[in-house]
Scaffold this motif. Structure first.
Motif, PDB file in Angstrom:
ATOM      1  N   SER A  18      72.175 -14.263 -41.941  1.00 37.19           N
ATOM      2  CA  SER A  18      73.451 -14.332 -42.665  1.00 37.19           C
ATOM      3  C   SER A  18      73.346 -13.667 -44.028  1.00 37.19           C
ATOM      4  CB  SER A  18      73.861 -15.793 -42.850  1.00 37.19           C
ATOM      5  OG  SER A  18      72.945 -16.454 -43.716  1.00 37.19           O
ATOM      6  N   ALA A  19      74.521 -13.370 -44.604  1.00 39.00           N
ATOM      7  CA  ALA A  19      74.572 -12.803 -45.954  1.00 39.00           C
ATOM      8  C   ALA A  19      74.028 -13.799 -46.964  1.00 39.00           C
ATOM      9  CB  ALA A  19      76.015 -12.423 -46.296  1.00 39.00           C
ATOM     10  N   GLN A  20      74.216 -15.097 -46.683  1.00 38.86           N
ATOM     11  CA  GLN A  20      73.679 -16.134 -47.578  1.00 38.86           C
ATOM     12  C   GLN A  20      72.161 -16.048 -47.642  1.00 38.86           C
ATOM     13  OE1 GLN A  20      75.617 -19.386 -45.416  1.00 38.86           O
ATOM     14  NE2 GLN A  20      76.528 -20.038 -47.356  1.00 38.86           N
ATOM     15  N   ALA A  21      71.549 -15.764 -46.493  1.00 43.03           N
ATOM     16  CA  ALA A  21      70.089 -15.662 -46.455  1.00 43.03           C
ATOM     17  C   ALA A  21      69.607 -14.512 -47.327  1.00 43.03           C
ATOM     18  CB  ALA A  21      69.614 -15.470 -45.017  1.00 43.03           C
ATOM     19  N   LEU A  22      70.264 -13.375 -47.253  1.00 45.19           N
ATOM     20  CA  LEU A  22      69.870 -12.225 -48.064  1.00 45.19           C
ATOM     21  C   LEU A  22      70.003 -12.530 -49.548  1.00 45.19           C
ATOM     22  CD1 LEU A  22      71.519  -9.328 -46.006  1.00 45.19           C
ATOM     23  CD2 LEU A  22      69.090  -9.963 -46.090  1.00 45.19           C
ATOM     24  N   GLU A  23      71.079 -13.226 -49.894  1.00 44.88           N
ATOM     25  CA  GLU A  23      71.299 -13.574 -51.309  1.00 44.88           C
ATOM     26  C   GLU A  23      70.223 -14.535 -51.800  1.00 44.88           C
ATOM     27  OE1 GLU A  23      74.742 -15.683 -54.101  1.00 44.88           O
ATOM     28  OE2 GLU A  23      75.252 -14.904 -52.112  1.00 44.88           O
ATOM     29  N   LEU A  24      69.903 -15.544 -50.979  1.00 42.43           N
ATOM     30  CA  LEU A  24      68.874 -16.515 -51.375  1.00 42.43           C
ATOM     31  C   LEU A  24      67.504 -15.849 -51.402  1.00 42.43           C
ATOM     32  CD1 LEU A  24      68.087 -19.330 -52.164  1.00 42.43           C
ATOM     33  CD2 LEU A  24      68.107 -19.998 -49.748  1.00 42.43           C
ATOM     34  N   ARG A  25      67.244 -14.936 -50.459  1.00 36.78           N
ATOM     35  CA  ARG A  25      65.973 -14.209 -50.474  1.00 36.78           C
ATOM     36  C   ARG A  25      65.799 -13.477 -51.799  1.00 36.78           C
ATOM     37  NH1 ARG A  25      65.788  -8.708 -47.413  1.00 36.78           N
ATOM     38  NH2 ARG A  25      66.969  -8.285 -49.303  1.00 36.78           N
ATOM     39  N   ALA A  67      59.287  -9.744 -50.598  1.00 34.42           N
ATOM     40  CA  ALA A  67      60.445  -9.599 -49.707  1.00 34.42           C
ATOM     41  C   ALA A  67      60.012  -9.466 -48.257  1.00 34.42           C
ATOM     42  CB  ALA A  67      61.275  -8.389 -50.128  1.00 34.42           C
ATOM     43  N   SER A  68      58.936  -8.723 -48.006  1.00 39.39           N
ATOM     44  CA  SER A  68      58.471  -8.535 -46.633  1.00 39.39           C
ATOM     45  C   SER A  68      57.937  -9.837 -46.043  1.00 39.39           C
ATOM     46  CB  SER A  68      57.394  -7.445 -46.571  1.00 39.39           C
ATOM     47  OG  SER A  68      56.219  -7.862 -47.240  1.00 39.39           O
ATOM     48  N   MET A  69      57.306 -10.674 -46.877  1.00 39.05           N
ATOM     49  CA  MET A  69      56.811 -11.959 -46.401  1.00 39.05           C
ATOM     50  C   MET A  69      57.966 -12.885 -46.018  1.00 39.05           C
ATOM     51  SD  MET A  69      53.674 -12.513 -49.113  1.00 39.05           S
ATOM     52  CE  MET A  69      53.039 -14.036 -48.460  1.00 39.05           C
ATOM     53  N   LEU A  70      59.098 -12.712 -46.693  1.00 37.57           N
ATOM     54  CA  LEU A  70      60.266 -13.529 -46.398  1.00 37.57           C
ATOM     55  C   LEU A  70      61.032 -13.039 -45.173  1.00 37.57           C
ATOM     56  CD1 LEU A  70      61.461 -13.995 -50.069  1.00 37.57           C
ATOM     57  CD2 LEU A  70      60.875 -15.863 -48.522  1.00 37.57           C
ATOM     58  N   GLU A  71      60.861 -11.776 -44.831  1.00 34.07           N
ATOM     59  CA  GLU A  71      61.595 -11.207 -43.696  1.00 34.07           C
ATOM     60  C   GLU A  71      60.765 -11.336 -42.423  1.00 34.07           C
ATOM     61  OE1 GLU A  71      62.370  -7.245 -44.905  1.00 34.07           O
ATOM     62  OE2 GLU A  71      63.945  -7.781 -46.311  1.00 34.07           O
ATOM     63  N   SER A  72      60.549 -12.557 -42.004  1.00 39.03           N
ATOM     64  CA  SER A  72      59.646 -12.780 -40.871  1.00 39.03           C
ATOM     65  C   SER A  72      60.381 -13.021 -39.564  1.00 39.03           C
ATOM     66  CB  SER A  72      58.757 -13.986 -41.162  1.00 39.03           C
ATOM     67  OG  SER A  72      59.545 -15.163 -41.157  1.00 39.03           O
ATOM     68  N   GLY A  73      61.562 -13.640 -39.651  1.00 39.62           N
ATOM     69  CA  GLY A  73      62.249 -14.042 -38.439  1.00 39.62           C
ATOM     70  C   GLY A  73      61.536 -15.171 -37.718  1.00 39.62           C
ATOM     71  N   ASN A  74      60.620 -15.838 -38.391  1.00 38.54           N
ATOM     72  CA  ASN A  74      59.843 -16.917 -37.785  1.00 38.54           C
ATOM     73  C   ASN A  74      60.731 -18.144 -37.559  1.00 38.54           C
ATOM     74  OD1 ASN A  74      57.841 -19.086 -37.420  1.00 38.54           O
ATOM     75  ND2 ASN A  74      56.371 -17.520 -38.043  1.00 38.54           N
ATOM     76  N   THR A  75      60.611 -18.776 -36.419  1.00 33.68           N
ATOM     77  CA  THR A  75      61.435 -19.944 -36.118  1.00 33.68           C
ATOM     78  C   THR A  75      60.713 -21.267 -36.390  1.00 33.68           C
ATOM     79  OG1 THR A  75      60.721 -19.890 -33.799  1.00 33.68           O
ATOM     80  CG2 THR A  75      62.757 -18.715 -34.356  1.00 33.68           C
ATOM     81  N   ASN A  76      59.495 -21.207 -36.889  1.00 31.64           N
ATOM     82  CA  ASN A  76      58.724 -22.408 -37.201  1.00 31.64           C
ATOM     83  C   ASN A  76      59.081 -22.879 -38.616  1.00 31.64           C
ATOM     84  OD1 ASN A  76      56.827 -24.371 -37.764  1.00 31.64           O
ATOM     85  ND2 ASN A  76      55.051 -23.021 -37.579  1.00 31.64           N
ATOM     86  N   PRO A  77      59.736 -24.056 -38.767  1.00 30.14           N
ATOM     87  CA  PRO A  77      60.113 -24.513 -40.116  1.00 30.14           C
ATOM     88  C   PRO A  77      58.914 -24.703 -41.033  1.00 30.14           C
ATOM     89  CG  PRO A  77      60.392 -26.272 -38.495  1.00 30.14           C
ATOM     90  CD  PRO A  77      60.134 -25.011 -37.734  1.00 30.14           C
TER      91      PRO A  77
END
Length: 462
Positions: free
Chosen positions: A86-93, A120-130
């Motif tokens: 979501s756009a919210q995710a990009l803003e929070l990132r 930024a790259s560490m945050l862009e993982s798409g990982n589903t593990n909380p």
């Protein structure tokens, strides 16, 4: 990817590893908490002044004073939004990246630019593990701080079994092998988490960075400095007792009993991780590095003159009391109740009992549904129609000191405390362990603070 330079696996003989570790006897494991890591320049000054700091464990930076947000909370929220792209995710990132960039504004522009990209790259993982997102604060913090002090950032060599349980033996072996490969260089390691055999992130829970430091110190046989925002462990919470003072030396058991009572400068589970080792722990203040702090040892060199050294309290307990005629004669009655408690993942703090009475206290944040199901189970398995089962909020006060292991001292202190409580019109239920350095007093939540103040005044100060 972190430069553990992925130092997993054990490819050297134990003899070579232990021989190398023996050369590090002047080294120290140093852990810096969230408040410290929110001021990385101050931490860097401490590390620069202590060349013996070889393995540096870091937490995520603490609460952002401008927003009041905790880094871990922001990352958990980001993880939920990131799955939806979501756009919210990009803003929070971007907000998370900006916070780290601001904290490390002392880096030169080129390094800052490189670290922003890494973050930024560490945050862009798409990982589903909380768990992955919960641990990202520590992971990014380690990368930034290593860049600041010119050290290597390693992955934590903390090993969890497939069922999510920490494996102390495998962890110890992995830590020894990992550090033996650093050849005496300074390394920065994120606290709070580790990996299972499938390389999935698993968390150490509350006080996880304390535990990471303890696991590394115990495995390496090195002393452990726990740097925080206070100059040691107090005799009581200084926010409620003005005359509380720093205690120069405590035993591990005393610290564990104090943490049990809510004085969480060093989490109690970290003490468990040090069991069996001769490691000395020192609690130090990042903002006052010259303060001597509090030494934590396995045992005292000599007995103290007074029995009580500290008082702590907590107001977040729930007490379940069961009175049922005939329970003493009913074989397996209490065991069945405790088994049911464990099935719901609930652990208890105290268990006062009498002939036909049985009580347990739990943390108030325990699973409410599990607590209610346990109460229903106990009600459905009562022995008599007159049985009573109550569930109410309560608090506890902990009187701590190695002198309380002596039964005569314990009797005297208990008598004085009960008399004092009666004089203050405070109702208490003492819970005494066998050969324990503490006395627990169950009471109403609103009576915890006045009781802590009174006991500190007459048992610690007088």
């Amino acid at each position: 990817m972190d430069s553990l330079t992925e130092m997993g696996g054990i490819d050297k003989s134990s003899y070579i590893v232990l021989e190398y570790i023996s050369l590090m006897t002047e080294s120290i494991v140093a852990k810096f908490g969230g408040t410290s890591m929110a001021q990385p320049e101050a931490v860097a000054r401490v590390v620069e002044a202590h060349p013996e700091h070889k393995a540096i464990i870091v937490s995520a930076p603490g609460t952002d004073p401008s927003t009041g947000l905790k880094m871990t909370d922001s990352l958990l929220t980001y993880g939920l939004w990131d799955e939806q792209h979501s756009a919210q995710a990009l803003e929070l990132r971007d907000e998370i990246v900006d916070r780290f960039d601001t904290l490390y504004s002392m880096l030169d522009n080129q390094v800052r630019s490189e670290m922003r990209t890494v973050c930024a790259s560490m945050l862009e993982s798409g990982n589903t593990n909380p768990h992955f997102y919960t641990a990202l604060g520590e992971r990014i913090s380690a990368r930034y701080f290593a860049s600041l002090i010119g050290a290597h950032s390693l992955r934590p060599a903390i090993y969890f079994n497939k069922n999510g349980e920490l494996n102390p033996g495998k962890t110890k072996a992995q830590i020894r092998t990992q550090i033996s490969k650093t050849q005496g260089g300074r390394v920065v390691i994120p606290g709070f988490y580790g990996y299972n055999p499938d390389h999935e992130v698993r968390l150490l829970g509350r006080g996880g960075s304390d535990r990471t430091g303890a696991l590394y110190a115990g495995a390496l046989g090195l002393d452990y400095e726990n740097w925080t925002d206070v100059s040691g462990i107090y005799s009581a919470d200084p926010r409620i007792v003005d005359s509380a003072h720093i205690i120069p030396e405590l035993t591990r058991d005393e610290v564990r009993e104090g943490a049990h009572g809510g004085s969480g400068v060093l989490q109690g589970n970290a003490i468990l991780d040090l069991s069996g080792s001769g490691v000395t722990t020192i609690v130090k203040n990042t903002n006052d590095p010259e303060a001597p702090g509090t030494r934590i040892t396995h045992s005292l060199d000599k007995a103290r003159e007074r029995a009580v050294v500290a008082v702590s309290g907590r107001e977040d307990l729930v007490k379940i009391a069961i009175h049922d005629l005939g329970m003493a004669e009913k074989q397996g009655y209490v065991a069945e109740l405790l088994t049911k408690l464990a099935l719901h993942g609930l652990s208890f703090e105290h268990m006062p009992a009498a002939q036909d009475s049985f009580g347990i206290t739990l943390h108030a944040e325990s699973d409410n549904l599990g607590v209610q199901e346990f109460v229903n189970f106990a009600s459905n398995h009562r022995l008599s129609q007159q049985a009573s089962i109550t569930n109410e909020e309560c608090g506890a006060v902990y009187v701590v000191g190695e002198g309380l292991r002596d039964q005569m001292q314990l009797q005297r202190v208990t008598a004085r405390v009960l008399s004092m409580a009666a004089g203050l019109d405070i109702s208490v239920l003492p819970v005494v362990g066998t050969r324990s350095p503490s006395l627990a007093l169950l009471t109403n939540r609103e009576q915890v603070v006045p009781l802590v103040r009174a006991i500190h005044k007459y048992e610690v100060e007088s």
